[in-house]
Design an enzyme around this catalytic site. Structure first.
Site, PDB file in Angstrom:
ATOM      1  CE1 TYR A  20      -1.463   3.956 -12.392  1.00  0.00           C
ATOM      2  CE2 TYR A  20      -0.535   6.034 -12.576  1.00  0.00           C
ATOM      3  CZ  TYR A  20      -1.588   5.464 -12.657  1.00  0.00           C
ATOM      4  OH  TYR A  20      -2.808   5.936 -13.566  1.00  0.00           O
ATOM      5  CD  GLU A  21      -1.730   2.668  -6.547  1.00  0.00           C
ATOM      6  OE1 GLU A  21      -1.774   1.901  -5.548  1.00  0.00           O
ATOM      7  OE2 GLU A  21      -1.819   4.076  -6.253  1.00  0.00           O
ATOM      8  N   GLY A  22       1.711  -0.912  -7.888  1.00  0.00           N
ATOM      9  CA  GLY A  22       2.384  -2.213  -7.775  1.00  0.00           C
ATOM     10  C   GLY A  22       2.616  -2.769  -9.415  1.00  0.00           C
TER      11      GLY A  22
ATOM     12  NE  ARG B 299      -1.349  -3.212  -5.487  1.00  0.00           N
ATOM     13  CZ  ARG B 299      -0.590  -4.085  -4.778  1.00  0.00           C
ATOM     14  NH1 ARG B 299      -1.065  -5.103  -4.094  1.00  0.00           N
ATOM     15  NH2 ARG B 299       0.599  -3.604  -4.303  1.00  0.00           N
TER      16      ARG B 299
ATOM     17  CD  GLN C 178      -0.897  -5.643  -8.940  1.00  0.00           C
ATOM     18  OE1 GLN C 178      -1.646  -6.406  -8.204  1.00  0.00           O
ATOM     19  NE2 GLN C 178      -0.171  -4.575  -8.158  1.00  0.00           N
TER      20      GLN C 178
END
Length: 572
Positions: A429-431, A294, A436
């Site tokens: 992507y990656e949350g 992240r 977040q």
């Protein structure tokens, strides 16, 4: 104007804003002094400028394709990747036990950002491998480490993450891929995964997949997920890739951007794999790589912003349009107030986002080096901010870069639009950035706001200490910090998480705005004169920082009015 890696920016930040000397004062990173770090950054910057930047356009104009089951990458990507691998840039922070450099994550983060600015499509490949190396170092058996880490660290083999399934996006707990024991310590992994970045390539000897799947009789949800290592080609007794495993790339996604990065649909049909970590501990193992990933994605946003800014500035310094409104102007559009506003704002936001990312990386390093809980908490709190704000800055700067180009920005030949299309996915992507923000106001405030208040105290204390020398910029920062403290107190007091979630995104952005002002103020004070950093800090603090007030008011509004309109009202 060709791309120029921001080595000097990182040197200034490390020396004057986030104090890299704290890291080199620890036993773990004693050799990472500023001279060593500067040498590493300069060498990495040269590689980015000379090898990666020249293939940036190739990735967009000549995308990766799937031909007869084989992924063919963009022209020049193979040579550029080998420059990354042979230079050791895949493994700057990997353990020296298996061939890594063992440098702080702060250095790796800086190098990754420079690579992203040069060619984001290609940089995504080593970023995935770095995450896998980290997960294997932390959770794999000694046998798996011995077989796979040396080849991943040299870059001879590449790594991927396989989480998402067609029916299970952010809700990873809904995945249905299965792993059946083979009776010999290995497992047969079956299932389909989507959105797999760099699912295959034609320049590495092997591709190693980390796959989330369920063991027989595993409980539903995330508590029943395990992590498996599944190689494309099964290594023989000497570790040489041999027989093809029972997996394949079904197709490559047709995407808005990042055309040079093959995003695969992967099919595993009883593919042979090995358990990483303990049974049903897959999410814990995967989060080892996801948290730093992240931060890495935040760096991708910042790198994209840097590339887009340099591209726009070069155009603005060359394009002649209209009469210059200032004396002794250049005669180009950079003389015009609105163009100057865009360029200055872009530069100011890049610095703010870069400093947030650098502080987050430093906090991770200090947590590892000292074992102190306060550093770990600070790193955890900064991570969602670094990811979300870094990528939002990437998107905003890239679209402003198109605007600086005017009509030519809408013409693909200029390359301006590529930055905007490429960076867009980083907020997803990656949350997603919304996730977040929700993480920030929920999990990261479970300590009653202790980590948040620690940061706020640091910002307020520094502003207070320089009020006499820098009153015009220190006072607004101090006042903004008080507003941020009040908003944080409001968040902590809310018992209904949905009230927090309703204002999570503006709260994160408001926090980032104040953090950015803090770093700009530190840069100005370190400069000691009314030089370019002081002028940039004044622009940020007097023009961009005031946005915090509206953001924090939004953050404290609660959820009720979001649901005042029902579904029919929304559709009418």
């Amino acid at each position: 104007m060709p791309y120029r890696s921001p080595v000097a920016e990182y040197e200034y930040i490390f020396q004057n804003v986030v104090a890299l000397e704290q890291i080199s004062a620890t036993d773990k990173f004693a050799e990472a002094d500023m001279d060593t770090v500067s040498a590493v950054l300069n060498e990495a910057g040269r590689m980015c400028d000379e090898m990666l930047a020249p293939v940036q356009r190739n990735g967009d104009l000549h995308p990766a394709v799937l031909e007869n089951g084989t992924v063919r990458t963009s022209p020049g990507f193979g040579d550029a990747y080998h420059a990354i691998a042979e230079g050791g840039w895949v493994s700057t922070s990997a353990s020296p036990e298996f061939g890594g450099m063992g440098l702080p994550l702060s250095v790796t983060h800086a190098v990754n950002e420079m690579m992203a600015g040069a060619c984001l499509s290609l940089q995504l490949n080593p970023l995935m491998t770095q995450g896998q190396i980290e997960a294997l170092e932390a959770h794999a058996s000694d046998d798996l480490k011995a077989t796979y880490l040396p080849k991943l660290i040299t870059g001879e083999w590449c790594g991927t993450m396989n989480l998402t399934e067609p029916h299970a996006g952010s809700d990873v707990g809904a995945l249905s891929s299965k792993a059946i024991p083979n009776g010999d310590g290995s497992y047969a992994v079956t299932g389909q995964k989507i959105y797999i970045s760099w699912g295959d390539n034609d320049f590495s000897e092997n591709v190693i997949h980390l796959v989330l799947a369920r063991l027989p009789d595993a409980v539903p949800g995330t508590k029943g997920i395990s992590l498996f290592l599944v190689p494309r080609n099964l290594p023989d007794e000497n570790g040489v890739p041999g027989v093809a495993n029972s997996l394949k790339v079904v197709s490559l996604e047709h995407k808005m951007g990042l055309h040079g990065s093959p995003t695969a649909v992967m099919q595993f049909d009883g593919a042979k794999g090995w358990l990483v970590g303990q049974e049903n501990d897959g999410m814990k193992c995967m989060f080892t790589m996801m948290n730093n990933a992240r931060l890495g994605v935040g760096g991708q946003g910042i790198g994209s912003a840097e590339g887009a800014y340099q591209h726009a500035l070069a155009y603005a310094l060359d394009r002649k349009q209209g009469r210059s409104p200032i004396a002794n102007g250049t005669g180009t559009i950079v003389d015009h107030a609105d163009v100057r506003r865009m360029l200055t704002g872009m530069k100011a936001d890049i610095f703010a986002a870069r400093a947030i990312g650098a502080d987050c990386a430093l906090s991770i390093d200090m947590g590892h080096a000292t074992g102190e809980a306060a550093w770990a908490a600070r790193a955890a709190f900064l991570t969602p901010i670094a990811k979300a704000f870094g990528t939002e800055v990437g998107m905003d700067v890239a679209q402003q870069g198109v605007q600086v180009h005017g009509g030519m920005g809408f013409i693909e030949e200029t390359g301006a639009a590529q930055y905007s299309r490429d960076v867009r996915v980083t907020a997803i992507y990656e949350g997603t950035n919304g996730i977040q923000a929700m993480d920030l106001v929920a999990r990261k405030l479970m300590d009653g706001g202790e980590a948040a208040y620690g940061l706020i105290d640091d910002i307020e204390g520094f502003a207070e200490s320089v009020k006499s020398s820098h009153p015009d910029v220190a006072e607004p920062v101090w006042q903004a910090t008080e507003s941020l403290r009040e908003a944080t107190e409001w968040m902590v007091e809310q018992g209904d998480l949905n009230d927090r979630f309703a204002g999570a995104v503006p709260f994160l952005h408001g926090f980032a705005r104040v953090l950015g002002a803090h770093y700009h103020l530190k840069a100005a004070v370190a400069e000691g004169s009314d030089g370019p950093r002081s002028k940039l800090a004044r622009y940020y603090i007097l023009r961009l920082l005031p946005e915090h007030a509206g953001l924090l008011a939004h953050a404290k509004a609660g959820a009720a009015d979001l649901y005042a309109l029902n579904e029919e009202d929304l559709a009418s």
